[in-house]
Design a protein around this motif. Structure first.
Motif, PDB file in Angstrom:
ATOM      1  N   PRO B  31       1.054  -1.130   0.257  1.00 42.55           N
ATOM      2  CA  PRO B  31      -0.112   0.239  -0.347  1.00 42.55           C
ATOM      3  C   PRO B  31       0.582   1.789  -0.339  1.00 42.55           C
ATOM      4  O   PRO B  31       2.011   1.488   0.173  1.00 42.55           O
ATOM      5  CB  PRO B  31      -0.808   0.354   1.119  1.00 42.55           C
ATOM      6  CG  PRO B  31      -0.553  -1.539   1.790  1.00 42.55           C
ATOM      7  CD  PRO B  31       0.913  -1.615   1.171  1.00 42.55           C
ATOM      8  N   GLY B  32       0.347   2.594  -0.922  1.00 46.00           N
ATOM      9  CA  GLY B  32       1.250   3.426  -0.676  1.00 46.00           C
ATOM     10  C   GLY B  32       2.623   3.116  -1.475  1.00 46.00           C
ATOM     11  O   GLY B  32       3.036   2.569  -1.845  1.00 46.00           O
ATOM     12  N   GLY B  33       2.590   4.031  -2.867  1.00 38.12           N
ATOM     13  CA  GLY B  33       3.427   4.529  -2.987  1.00 38.12           C
ATOM     14  C   GLY B  33       4.746   5.813  -2.473  1.00 38.12           C
ATOM     15  O   GLY B  33       4.674   5.830  -2.432  1.00 38.12           O
ATOM     16  N   ASP B  36       3.375   8.481  -1.941  1.00 37.39           N
ATOM     17  CA  ASP B  36       2.998   9.190  -0.637  1.00 37.39           C
ATOM     18  C   ASP B  36       3.701   8.839  -0.095  1.00 37.39           C
ATOM     19  O   ASP B  36       3.661   9.553   1.080  1.00 37.39           O
ATOM     20  CB  ASP B  36       2.079   7.701  -0.764  1.00 37.39           C
ATOM     21  CG  ASP B  36       1.131   7.168  -1.870  1.00 37.39           C
ATOM     22  OD1 ASP B  36       0.623   8.325  -1.985  1.00 37.39           O
ATOM     23  OD2 ASP B  36       0.337   6.289  -2.299  1.00 37.39           O
ATOM     24  N   ALA B  37       4.838   8.147   0.403  1.00 35.37           N
ATOM     25  CA  ALA B  37       5.654   7.680   1.008  1.00 35.37           C
ATOM     26  C   ALA B  37       6.785   9.365   1.190  1.00 35.37           C
ATOM     27  O   ALA B  37       7.190  10.083   2.478  1.00 35.37           O
ATOM     28  CB  ALA B  37       6.715   6.826   0.780  1.00 35.37           C
ATOM     29  N   ALA B  40       4.169  11.158   2.908  1.00 38.61           N
ATOM     30  CA  ALA B  40       4.414  11.523   4.233  1.00 38.61           C
ATOM     31  C   ALA B  40       5.793  11.698   5.018  1.00 38.61           C
ATOM     32  O   ALA B  40       5.694  12.425   6.528  1.00 38.61           O
ATOM     33  CB  ALA B  40       4.389   8.969   4.652  1.00 38.61           C
ATOM     34  N   ARG B 300       9.291   3.473  -0.117  1.00 39.54           N
ATOM     35  CA  ARG B 300       8.821   2.761  -0.913  1.00 39.54           C
ATOM     36  C   ARG B 300       9.624   3.773  -2.420  1.00 39.54           C
ATOM     37  O   ARG B 300       9.353   3.619  -3.408  1.00 39.54           O
ATOM     38  CB  ARG B 300       7.530   3.263  -1.481  1.00 39.54           C
ATOM     39  CG  ARG B 300       6.575   3.134  -0.109  1.00 39.54           C
ATOM     40  CD  ARG B 300       5.767   2.083  -0.071  1.00 39.54           C
ATOM     41  NE  ARG B 300       4.706   1.478   1.106  1.00 39.54           N
ATOM     42  CZ  ARG B 300       5.654   1.015   2.047  1.00 39.54           C
ATOM     43  NH1 ARG B 300       6.603   1.289   2.402  1.00 39.54           N
ATOM     44  NH2 ARG B 300       3.972   1.548   2.946  1.00 39.54           N
TER      45      ARG B 300
END
Lengths: 574, 340
Positions: B31-33, B36-37, B40, B300
């Protein structure tokens, strides 16, 4: 020097025993280094702050000067690279501090400050909402002037400046700015954008200059030409690669390192530190709140949000999350200042009219019933027979939030609302759930974002990009009773009130708009602010002397870096 | 033999390709690409940043195309890999090959030394245990070997770190060498080179010991079993009857025959230990491949993750391959192929 021997002790004094700090001009120079941890391996470090890959944020605090600093005990701004400022209705004048020099020996001038401010705005800083980029000019070697697009209070403007660091020397950054000004995307001659560019040997502006990166450590050396250098009686500032909290705690305890900038440390670990390790608590100016998706069938209902607020004991949640560092929000209003009780001062005469959302399950039941719910076998169901249940998503790495949410869920489950804790990897949480396609029903999020003035947290809650796109909150017109009253109806338009707040002529007017906006947060609960955090910073006084925790200078981010500049972090004679 | 070589090489290629493809899709199933990382990470470090600023930074850092269809990403990845290009790391801003090239020698040094020590200790202990089968020494050693082999190496690591580094201060708490030591590998400067190697070994001592503590037991038990089996063989009885010296029997007859199966397991173990080094490198803040694996996973960073995975996979596959091909040379009884 002998007269100071008594002050220099051996560092064994307990937290209660204060030792007097020597006058910086009388301290003897010690050839030693202050050692703190860093999370980026030194061999990978690069020093362009616009490129987040492997930029060492903490060393940046002594390698560069901030424009201004916020002292969080009295909430006043302190001069940094900007020594003085004047803010009028239409323009701003910034005066550079005398004697500042880049570490390559060239003088820092107003042109350097202009470059930095323009790069910030080109990079997308909110400052661009207030300042007209084309009007930023150096009127002489040390003065920068700029025109305001709209009136803005001095304190608010300083909130923007405190986040800006003087870190863009012409040698590395001028070509990016020129490309931006020529209408480009900010590329250099090699075709790299500002965010891709890397710097291995930084030209700093702060009291410590880059010396070298060696295995496990970044070595910075005292920069004698900095105006604060006379306050510093030791030769180096070393940053050791330690990428886990456990490693940092152990090295501090073992006397291997001298300080921790900021790291969440549970009470039992703090208790285990030797007496000479001093903990400094600083206002973080943010905190955890409950975020709802307002498009959701249930959380789109004001009564449901209010009912949940009445079920949770914020005091228990905060104390389980961090008894020494988390303060429960006294009145959910979106205003910071819950550790020192100043939050409610903004509410003035209306304070009693605001809902404190004390634990009151009868009131919660009443609210749910008025929203069409009824209790069946101890569980709340809506008119369609759907159970009031939801997953509460939280980022797994935020241990204090995880502790908080478990307390939160227990209370809801006891009341008959089926809340389930869903721990999410941080990338998935921020990337997919909050800012991605996955979405959420209820999640944890910050309800304020480090700037102390209520304008910033209220703007963040009621009129930011997140308000519309993440919370799906319709902020155009909100019908509520007038401020502080139980009945009646008035239309609130947060965008307009925020505009008025930003341009308020006096404190009275400012307070009025803060109250109007806080009232909307309090009644409509766009988010539910639950607790407010304090940062923990540590200094070992084994080899160094440090100011006491009640010294206002110890309330500037972070004691491990700001006290050095003030001559209040002093190496002991060896 | 030639046919066997071709078949075995074919198997190697297919294995590596299959694992590579599998990990490619598994990693993308996380989950999360990368966007996204990075987002974050930015939010965590800069809560005051505006959404505009965050979007801009995410875009600037993202030099892969995570939005392209999966099959396109796969084809371009395989094509690049065949050219020896593992791509550009998103989180480190450098080519993956460069990052692995700088990190791998340290991991290989640590694991290699640990394997060598554990192997020597393991087979020696195993041989002695077999020779003294049934004695108190054998029983105690067997229990100890089982016990030590069942505890993961990072547990030993944590205990060593706490006791020997933090409490007694005998060993460093992390790092690959001291910040005061200049890395020197130069035959013309033997003193500096030796100092550097000594310092590196001193820093790697605890992680190596942790691995040796676990690994020796497995080999000791294996060697013991093999040796006991060999000791019962007829040819040994004949050797004894011929009056051959005990030493010759132990080394030439027992040792050589019992050690053969251990050879394969050692080569395979190296690969597994490379993978297993991730946690031990974290415990000792030892920036080898394990450190980059964790970094890549958190951020990621697909290219870097794939790169490290691939190196580990290839090491395991190559280990087995080399073992298979060379086993026949060591033990002619095991040779297969055209000569049969």
């Amino acid at each position: 020097m002998s007269s100071l021997a008594g002050c220099f002790g051996n560092g064994d004094d307990g937290p209660g025993e204060e030792e007097e700090l020597p006058d910086p001009s009388e301290t003897e120079f010690v050839d030693t280094e202050f050692v703190t941890p860093v999370v980026v391996p030194p061999q990978n470090m690069q020093f362009n702050p616009y490129n987040d890959s492997n930029y060492p944020w903490r060393p940046g605090l002594v390698l560069f000067d901030d424009l201004v600093y916020l002292e969080k005990l009295d909430n006043t701004f302190r001069p940094g690279a900007v020594a003085d400022w004047t803010v009028t209705e239409s323009d701003v004048t910034l005066e550079l501090r005398d004697g500042l020099t880049w570490h390559n020996g060239t003088d820092i001038t107003a042109e350097d400050l202009v470059r930095k401010l323009k790069l910030e705005i080109h990079d997308g800083s909110n400052l661009g909402n207030y300042v007209d980029l084309d009007t930023i000019v150096a009127s002489d070697d040390s003065t920068v002037e700029m025109e305001l697009e709209q009136t803005v209070g001095e304190e608010m403007l300083l909130n923007f400046f405190m986040e800006i660091t003087l870190d863009t020397p012409a040698e590395y950054y001028q070509e990016f700015l020129e490309d931006f000004e020529d209408g480009g995307e900010g590329e250099n001659a090699d075709g790299e954008t500002l965010g891709e560019f890397t710097i291995e040997e930084p030209i700093g502006s702060g009291p410590f200059a880059f010396e070298q990166t060696v295995e496990q450590e970044l070595h910075l050396e005292r920069f004698e030409d900095h105006p604060d250098a006379d306050n510093i009686n030791f030769s180096g500032y070393h940053c050791r690669f330690l990428d886990t909290n456990e490693g940092r705690w152990q090295e501090l305890e073992a006397g291997e390192i001298d300080g921790l900038h900021t790291v969440f440390t549970p009470p039992h670990i703090v208790d285990g530190f030797p007496d000479h390790v001093r903990e400094f608590l600083l206002e973080s100016n943010f905190g955890m709140g409950i975020l709802w998706d307002h498009d959701h069938k249930h959380f789109g209902q004001r009564e449901v949000r209010q009912a949940i607020a009445h079920v949770i004991d914020r005091e228990t949640v905060a104390s389980n999350a961090g008894p020494n560092t988390e303060a429960p929000v006294s009145t959910p209003s979106g205003i910071l200042g819950n550790h020192d009780g100043t939050a409610d001062e903004w509410l003035g005469d209306h304070a009693d009219g605001f809902n404190q959302y004390e634990v009151d399950t009868d009131r919660a039941a009443e609210l749910l019933e008025s929203a069409g719910f009824e209790r069946e076998d101890g569980t709340w169901v809506d008119e369609d027979g759907d159970v009031l249940e939801f997953p509460v998503k939280a980022p797994s790495g935020y241990s204090d939030w995880v502790d908080a949410i478990q307390t939160f869920n227990d209370a809801l489950n006891d009341f008959g609302i089926e809340a389930e804790f869903v721990s999410r990897d941080e990338a998935a949480f921020w990337g997919q759930d909050i800012y991605g396609d996955e979405g959420f029903d209820v999640a944890l999020h910050e309800w304020a974002n480090v700037q102390r003035h209520p304008y910033f947290s209220l703007e963040w809650l009621l009129d930011s990009w997140d308000t519309e796109n993440v919370r799906n909150y319709d902020n155009s017109e909100i019908e509520l009773p007038p401020v502080g009253e139980e009945s009646g109806s008035e239309t609130f338009v947060p965008e307009e009130d925020l505009q008025e707040l930003a341009t308020a002529a006096d404190a009275e007017e400012e307070r009025e708009y803060v109250q109007r906006l806080a009232w909307v947060v309090n009644q409509d609960l766009v988010m539910l602010p639950v607790m407010e955090k304090q940062d923990q910073s540590f200094i070992s006084r084994d080899r160094f002397m440090a100011a006491s925790t009640d010294d206002p200078d110890a309330h500037v981010d972070f004691p491990t870096t700001y006290l050095v500049r003030k001559g209040k972090l002093v190496a002991r004679e060896e | 033999m030639k046919r066997y070589l071709v078949e075995r090489t074919g198997q190697l290629v297919v294995t590596i390709f299959a694992v590579m493809s599998l990990t490619f899709f598994l990693i993308r199933g996380l989950p999360g690409g990368p966007a996204d990382a990075i987002r974050a990470d930015l939010i965590q470090n800069n809560p005051e940043m505006s959404t505009d600023q965050i979007n801009r930074r995410v875009e600037a850092q993202l030099n892969v195309m995570p939005d392209a269809p999966l099959h396109e990403q796969y084809v371009s990845y395989v094509a690049a890999l065949l050219r020896g290009d593992m791509g550009q790391s998103i989180s480190q801003g450098a080519p993956v090959t460069e990052i692995i090239a700088s990190a791998a020698p340290w991991t290989i040094f640590m694991i290699g030394t640990a394997v060598a020590f554990a192997f020597v200790i393991g087979i020696s202990a195993g041989a002695i245990m077999a020779y003294r089968e049934g004695t108190k020494f054998d029983t105690n050693s067997t229990v100890l070997a089982i016990l030590m082999n069942s505890i993961p190496d990072y547990i030993y690591g944590l205990i060593f770190l706490w006791g020997l580094s933090y409490q007694l201060g005998v060993f460093p708490t992390g790092g690959r060498f001291s910040s005061t030591t200049e890395p020197t590998v130069n035959p013309l400067a033997p003193v500096e080179t030796l100092t550097f190697f000594g310092d590196a070994l001193y820093h790697a001592a605890l992680p190596i010991t942790s691995i040796v503590f676990v690994a020796w037991g497995g080999w000791a038990l294996g060697m013991r079993g093999n040796s006991i089996q060999v000791l019962g063989e007829d040819y040994l009885r004949v050797a004894r009857l011929r009056g051959l010296p005990q030493r010759r029997i132990a080394l030439r007859y027992v040792g050589r025959n019992a050690i053969l199966p251990m050879y394969t397991s050692m080569l395979i173990t190296i690969g597994f230990l490379l993978g297993g080094s991730i946690i031990i490198e974290q415990v000792f803040a030892y920036p080898g491949m394990g450190y980059y694996m964790i970094e890549a996973l958190q951020l990621r960073d697909y290219p870097l993750m794939m790169g490290v995975f691939l190196i580990i996979t290839i090491t395991v596959a190559l280990g087995v391959y080399v073992a298979d091909l060379t086993y026949g040379m060591i033990d002619p009884r095991a040779s297969v192929g055209d000569s049969q």
